[in-house]
Design a protein around this motif. Structure first.
Motif, PDB file in Angstrom:
ATOM      1  N   PHE A 207      70.834  35.715  49.740  1.00  0.00           N
ATOM      2  CA  PHE A 207      68.921  36.155  50.665  1.00  0.00           C
ATOM      3  C   PHE A 207      68.337  35.338  50.399  1.00  0.00           C
ATOM      4  N   LEU A 228      70.156  35.141  56.621  1.00  0.00           N
ATOM      5  CA  LEU A 228      70.617  36.031  55.514  1.00  0.00           C
ATOM      6  C   LEU A 228      69.062  35.933  54.967  1.00  0.00           C
ATOM      7  N   TRP A 229      68.085  35.105  54.287  1.00  0.00           N
ATOM      8  CA  TRP A 229      66.978  34.916  54.220  1.00  0.00           C
ATOM      9  C   TRP A 229      66.229  35.608  54.990  1.00  0.00           C
ATOM     10  N   ARG A 232      66.611  39.554  55.734  1.00  0.00           N
ATOM     11  CA  ARG A 232      65.599  39.970  54.599  1.00  0.00           C
ATOM     12  C   ARG A 232      64.123  39.870  54.618  1.00  0.00           C
ATOM     13  N   ARG A 233      63.768  38.990  54.809  1.00  0.00           N
ATOM     14  CA  ARG A 233      62.437  38.416  55.130  1.00  0.00           C
ATOM     15  C   ARG A 233      61.888  39.449  56.417  1.00  0.00           C
ATOM     16  N   GLU A 236      61.683  43.557  55.369  1.00  0.00           N
ATOM     17  CA  GLU A 236      60.809  43.615  54.816  1.00  0.00           C
ATOM     18  C   GLU A 236      59.575  44.038  55.238  1.00  0.00           C
ATOM     19  N   GLY A 241      64.412  46.991  54.708  1.00  0.00           N
ATOM     20  CA  GLY A 241      64.875  46.315  53.867  1.00  0.00           C
ATOM     21  C   GLY A 241      66.511  46.319  54.335  1.00  0.00           C
ATOM     22  N   VAL A 242      67.329  44.864  53.233  1.00  0.00           N
ATOM     23  CA  VAL A 242      68.941  45.135  53.545  1.00  0.00           C
ATOM     24  C   VAL A 242      69.371  44.588  52.248  1.00  0.00           C
ATOM     25  N   ALA A 243      70.751  45.617  52.639  1.00  0.00           N
ATOM     26  CA  ALA A 243      71.957  45.976  50.778  1.00  0.00           C
ATOM     27  C   ALA A 243      73.077  44.673  51.180  1.00  0.00           C
ATOM     28  N   PHE A 254      76.969  44.978  55.269  1.00  0.00           N
ATOM     29  CA  PHE A 254      75.521  44.567  55.587  1.00  0.00           C
ATOM     30  C   PHE A 254      74.747  46.058  56.306  1.00  0.00           C
ATOM     31  N   VAL A 256      70.686  47.282  56.957  1.00  0.00           N
ATOM     32  CA  VAL A 256      69.625  47.333  57.143  1.00  0.00           C
ATOM     33  C   VAL A 256      68.833  48.627  56.921  1.00  0.00           C
TER      34      VAL A 256
END
Length: 262
Positions: A207, A228-229, A232-233, A236, A241-243, A254, A256
């Motif tokens: 991430f 993926l970075w 996440r940004r 957020e 969020g993402v897991a 993944f 979200v």
């Protein structure tokens, strides 16, 4: 007169520490300037890469409309459909670079609005089906029509595009599923594959910017390592969020989380 062994140190004893601290501050500032210059360069490159594609894509659309009227099942129409997909894919990659530079500069402003999740998922999946077919992967979508998110549509499109593209790249030809469900005041959007999976030691790293899901660069599919970075940004920034849930050899899921429209 005797001096105490634990008496005050000579005045110049702290000087090396001060010099070292000053040197570190200068190095940090140099690195900050270098990063800012790199992000500015990426933004410029993204503009230069993306802007010429707009009139090209428009011309392809006009030619495709003519071909579909005259011979909708002909080879020309089919070739133009493929060409349109390739140009759109190119534009999305340039847009990813531009978004990265905007996030880093704090210039990515996201405006929340009601967005039907199923509609955006269908658009993204339709645009990526040729890529999935080439990789040997089938994409299944299970998203209720009544899931309406509170988010920015373009950002949601970018999140889904990155996650589905990632599943195609690393899915090893396996089936891919995109699902959505309601969980209280939020929606959980899952993109799953049954591919190579991600080792536990790499699951936080991927991430970050310019990181890849495959540790060996020679085995990694083409890409910038920012997808993926950016997911996440963006998540957020929209109060979500993402897991990740993954095991090597068992694929990856993944998830979200984004707020639902009230």
């Amino acid at each position: 007169m005797r001096l105490r062994a634990d008496g005050p140190a000579p005045a110049d004893a702290a000087s090396p520490d001060r010099d070292e601290a000053a040197t570190l501050r200068r190095e940090v500032e140099t690195l900050r300037r270098a990063l800012a210059e790199r992000d500015a360069f990426l933004a410029g490159v993204a503009h230069e890469l993306r802007n010429p594609m707009t009139p090209i894509l428009g011309q392809v659309e006009r030619l495709l409309a003519t071909a579909e009227r005259e011979a909708p099942e002909g080879r020309v129409a089919q070739g133009l459909v493929q060409l349109r997909w390739l140009v759109e894919r190119y534009v999305r990659r340039a847009t990813t670079l531009l978004d990265v530079s905007r996030v880093q500069a704090g210039q990515l402003a996201l405006l929340a609005a009601p967005v039907p999740l199923a509609e955006v998922v269908e658009e993204v999946v339709a645009s990526l089906r040729p890529m999935a077919a080439h990789a040997g992967s089938a994409i299944t979508v299970t998203v209720p029509d009544d899931l309406v998110l509170s988010c920015e549509r373009l950002a949601l499109d970018q999140i889904l595009d990155n996650l589905v593209t990632n599943a195609i790249k690393y899915g090893d030809g396996s089936a891919i599923t995109v699902s959505g469900l309601r969980d209280g005041a939020v929606a959980r959007i899952r993109v799953s594959d049954r591919g190579i999976g991600i080792a536990p030691s790499d699951q936080a790293r991927i991430f970050e910017r310019f990181e890849r899901a495959v540790g060996d660069p020679s085995q990694a599919p083409a890409g910038f390592g920012v997808g993926l970075w950016l997911v996440r940004r963006l998540a957020e920034a929209m109060e979500g969020g993402v897991a990740l849930d993954s095991r090597p050899g068992e694929g990856a899921t993944f998830t979200v989380t984004l707020p639902l429209h009230a």
